[in-house]
Design a protein around this motif. Sequence first.
Motif, PDB file in Angstrom:
ATOM      1  N   PHE A  17       0.829  -1.203   0.067  1.00  0.00           N
ATOM      2  CA  PHE A  17      -0.023   0.178   0.073  1.00  0.00           C
ATOM      3  C   PHE A  17       0.887   1.345  -0.174  1.00  0.00           C
ATOM      4  CE2 PHE A  17      -4.136   1.890   0.594  1.00  0.00           C
ATOM      5  CZ  PHE A  17      -3.821   3.085   1.200  1.00  0.00           C
ATOM      6  N   SER A  18       2.065   1.337   0.862  1.00  0.00           N
ATOM      7  CA  SER A  18       2.919   2.394   0.785  1.00  0.00           C
ATOM      8  C   SER A  18       3.285   2.769  -0.480  1.00  0.00           C
ATOM      9  CB  SER A  18       3.814   1.973   1.880  1.00  0.00           C
ATOM     10  OG  SER A  18       4.775   0.999   1.497  1.00  0.00           O
ATOM     11  N   ALA A  19       3.631   1.694  -1.689  1.00  0.00           N
ATOM     12  CA  ALA A  19       4.303   2.043  -2.681  1.00  0.00           C
ATOM     13  C   ALA A  19       3.123   3.172  -3.663  1.00  0.00           C
ATOM     14  CB  ALA A  19       4.628   1.055  -3.414  1.00  0.00           C
ATOM     15  N   ALA A  20       1.821   3.282  -3.198  1.00  0.00           N
ATOM     16  CA  ALA A  20       0.865   3.838  -3.910  1.00  0.00           C
ATOM     17  C   ALA A  20       1.311   5.240  -4.337  1.00  0.00           C
ATOM     18  CB  ALA A  20      -0.323   4.101  -3.078  1.00  0.00           C
ATOM     19  N   GLY A  21       1.361   5.585  -5.566  1.00  0.00           N
ATOM     20  CA  GLY A  21       1.951   6.935  -6.272  1.00  0.00           C
ATOM     21  C   GLY A  21       2.962   6.813  -7.021  1.00  0.00           C
ATOM     22  N   GLU A  22       3.639   5.315  -7.273  1.00  0.00           N
ATOM     23  CA  GLU A  22       4.644   5.320  -8.103  1.00  0.00           C
ATOM     24  C   GLU A  22       4.355   5.361  -9.369  1.00  0.00           C
ATOM     25  OE1 GLU A  22       6.561   1.645  -7.175  1.00  0.00           O
ATOM     26  OE2 GLU A  22       7.471   2.662  -5.060  1.00  0.00           O
ATOM     27  N   SER A  24       1.657   7.309 -10.582  1.00  0.00           N
ATOM     28  CA  SER A  24       1.456   9.083 -10.940  1.00  0.00           C
ATOM     29  C   SER A  24       2.868   9.781 -10.679  1.00  0.00           C
ATOM     30  CB  SER A  24       0.385   9.487  -9.875  1.00  0.00           C
ATOM     31  OG  SER A  24       0.385   8.732  -8.608  1.00  0.00           O
ATOM     32  N   SER A  25       3.733   9.072  -9.755  1.00  0.00           N
ATOM     33  CA  SER A  25       5.194  10.022  -9.578  1.00  0.00           C
ATOM     34  C   SER A  25       5.853   9.648 -11.141  1.00  0.00           C
ATOM     35  CB  SER A  25       5.780   9.363  -8.630  1.00  0.00           C
ATOM     36  OG  SER A  25       5.161   9.702  -7.292  1.00  0.00           O
ATOM     37  N   LYS A  28       4.316  12.030 -13.650  1.00  0.00           N
ATOM     38  CA  LYS A  28       4.897  13.440 -13.353  1.00  0.00           C
ATOM     39  C   LYS A  28       6.261  13.580 -13.854  1.00  0.00           C
ATOM     40  CE  LYS A  28       5.375  16.517  -9.693  1.00  0.00           C
ATOM     41  NZ  LYS A  28       5.493  17.165  -8.312  1.00  0.00           N
ATOM     42  N   ALA A  45      -1.159  14.568 -12.067  1.00  0.00           N
ATOM     43  CA  ALA A  45      -0.443  13.939 -11.141  1.00  0.00           C
ATOM     44  C   ALA A  45      -1.503  13.705  -9.958  1.00  0.00           C
ATOM     45  CB  ALA A  45       0.650  14.449 -10.729  1.00  0.00           C
ATOM     46  N   ILE A  46      -2.234  14.721  -9.584  1.00  0.00           N
ATOM     47  CA  ILE A  46      -3.110  14.589  -8.605  1.00  0.00           C
ATOM     48  C   ILE A  46      -4.197  13.613  -8.571  1.00  0.00           C
ATOM     49  CG2 ILE A  46      -4.874  15.851  -6.957  1.00  0.00           C
ATOM     50  CD1 ILE A  46      -2.714  18.143  -6.808  1.00  0.00           C
ATOM     51  N   TYR A  49      -3.104  10.216  -8.941  1.00  0.00           N
ATOM     52  CA  TYR A  49      -2.842   9.591  -7.640  1.00  0.00           C
ATOM     53  C   TYR A  49      -4.172   9.159  -7.032  1.00  0.00           C
ATOM     54  CZ  TYR A  49      -0.979   9.370  -2.904  1.00  0.00           C
ATOM     55  OH  TYR A  49      -0.615   8.785  -1.598  1.00  0.00           O
ATOM     56  N   GLU A  50      -5.017   9.952  -7.031  1.00  0.00           N
ATOM     57  CA  GLU A  50      -6.485   9.588  -6.217  1.00  0.00           C
ATOM     58  C   GLU A  50      -7.072   8.324  -7.171  1.00  0.00           C
ATOM     59  OE1 GLU A  50      -7.560  10.717  -3.701  1.00  0.00           O
ATOM     60  OE2 GLU A  50      -7.420  12.921  -3.799  1.00  0.00           O
TER      61      GLU A  50
ATOM     62  N   ILE B  36      -3.719  17.030  -0.665  1.00  0.00           N
ATOM     63  CA  ILE B  36      -3.050  16.890  -1.957  1.00  0.00           C
ATOM     64  C   ILE B  36      -3.841  17.946  -2.832  1.00  0.00           C
ATOM     65  CG2 ILE B  36      -4.666  15.223  -3.026  1.00  0.00           C
ATOM     66  CD1 ILE B  36      -1.959  13.910  -4.374  1.00  0.00           C
ATOM     67  N   ILE B  52       3.931   6.216   5.284  1.00  0.00           N
ATOM     68  CA  ILE B  52       4.798   6.508   4.116  1.00  0.00           C
ATOM     69  C   ILE B  52       3.985   7.258   3.049  1.00  0.00           C
ATOM     70  CG2 ILE B  52       4.169   4.488   2.896  1.00  0.00           C
ATOM     71  CD1 ILE B  52       7.056   3.986   2.917  1.00  0.00           C
ATOM     72  N   ASN B  53       2.692   7.189   3.093  1.00  0.00           N
ATOM     73  CA  ASN B  53       1.767   7.976   2.104  1.00  0.00           C
ATOM     74  C   ASN B  53       2.041   9.382   2.058  1.00  0.00           C
ATOM     75  OD1 ASN B  53       0.296   5.257   0.887  1.00  0.00           O
ATOM     76  ND2 ASN B  53      -0.240   5.215   3.071  1.00  0.00           N
ATOM     77  N   ALA B  56       4.303  10.592  -0.708  1.00  0.00           N
ATOM     78  CA  ALA B  56       3.650  10.492  -2.196  1.00  0.00           C
ATOM     79  C   ALA B  56       3.125  12.043  -2.281  1.00  0.00           C
ATOM     80  CB  ALA B  56       2.618   9.601  -2.463  1.00  0.00           C
ATOM     81  N   LEU B  60       4.092  14.748  -5.011  1.00  0.00           N
ATOM     82  CA  LEU B  60       3.186  15.216  -6.048  1.00  0.00           C
ATOM     83  C   LEU B  60       2.910  16.681  -5.884  1.00  0.00           C
ATOM     84  CD1 LEU B  60       0.757  12.154  -6.205  1.00  0.00           C
ATOM     85  CD2 LEU B  60       2.378  12.660  -7.851  1.00  0.00           C
ATOM     86  N   ARG B  85      13.154   9.169  -1.826  1.00  0.00           N
ATOM     87  CA  ARG B  85      12.289   9.985  -2.806  1.00  0.00           C
ATOM     88  C   ARG B  85      12.821  11.476  -2.487  1.00  0.00           C
ATOM     89  NH1 ARG B  85       6.322   7.390  -1.999  1.00  0.00           N
ATOM     90  NH2 ARG B  85       7.006   5.380  -1.922  1.00  0.00           N
TER      91      ARG B  85
END
Lengths: 143, 111
Positions: A17-22, A24-25, A28, A45-46, A49-50, B36, B52-53, B56, B60, B85
């Motif tokens: 779960f913590s890798a979420a955003g990879e 979208s990053s 970006k 990106a936002i 990400y959502e 965000i 950790i979230n 991100a 972003l 990061r």
Amino acid sequence: MSNQAITLHYDIDAVDFSAAGEASSGVKRTLNQLGVNPAVVKRIAIAMYEAEINAIIHAGGGAADVEITPERVEVKISDNGPGIPDLEKAMTAGWSTASETVRELGFGAGMGLPNMKRYTDDMKVESKVGEGTVVTLIVNINS
Amino acid sequence: MKINDILEECKLKLITGNGDREIKGFYACDLLSWAISHANEGDLWITVMNNINILAVASLVDVACIVIPEDIEIPSVLIEKAEEREVTLLSTPMQAAELIIKAHELSKNLS
């Protein structure tokens, strides 16, 4: 930017779960390298990400397919999750079905879909209960 | 005003990154979907969330840094990922409002 479309594919892994955003990053970064206006990059990106977070929270992951042309960016986030029974409700700011655990992580405010709508020029949600959901996000580069 | 300019008075401890970046504004919120969409690029973002979230969200939005207030524990995995990061992470014993008021006073003296 050349006239050819750039396509990107990401698997959205729900195990971490913590890798979420990879995804979208990554998008970006690509858009920044292409010299797209930072304000436009931020919107994409936002919104993405959502959508990514939603796929993880509600569907146990999914995939992201991105197409970048000189005119626009189209992001398609698809999952094989439970689907959205009442889309109108789901689009209401503040309405959420996220679990307690997810809320403890700072999500589940019911802002996901409303944020996606707010930050895109066009957004489409196709969902079938029991089959999955595809969210298409479009942002015009010169908007 | 740079992060370095308020380090001492706001009792900030630099956990990752550096204090060279300019602070353009302040933002405090713990709901990540809210943060965000409302935090701005260059903000000093204060959140009690220590998972950790937040990284991100920080990258972003491109905030100047994240400040975890009230001496909330910072897990080692968060530090590791923040380094990876390149997110500047700070900690303070102060509360969010206290820190913003203090930093605001300092900014007046600087200008």
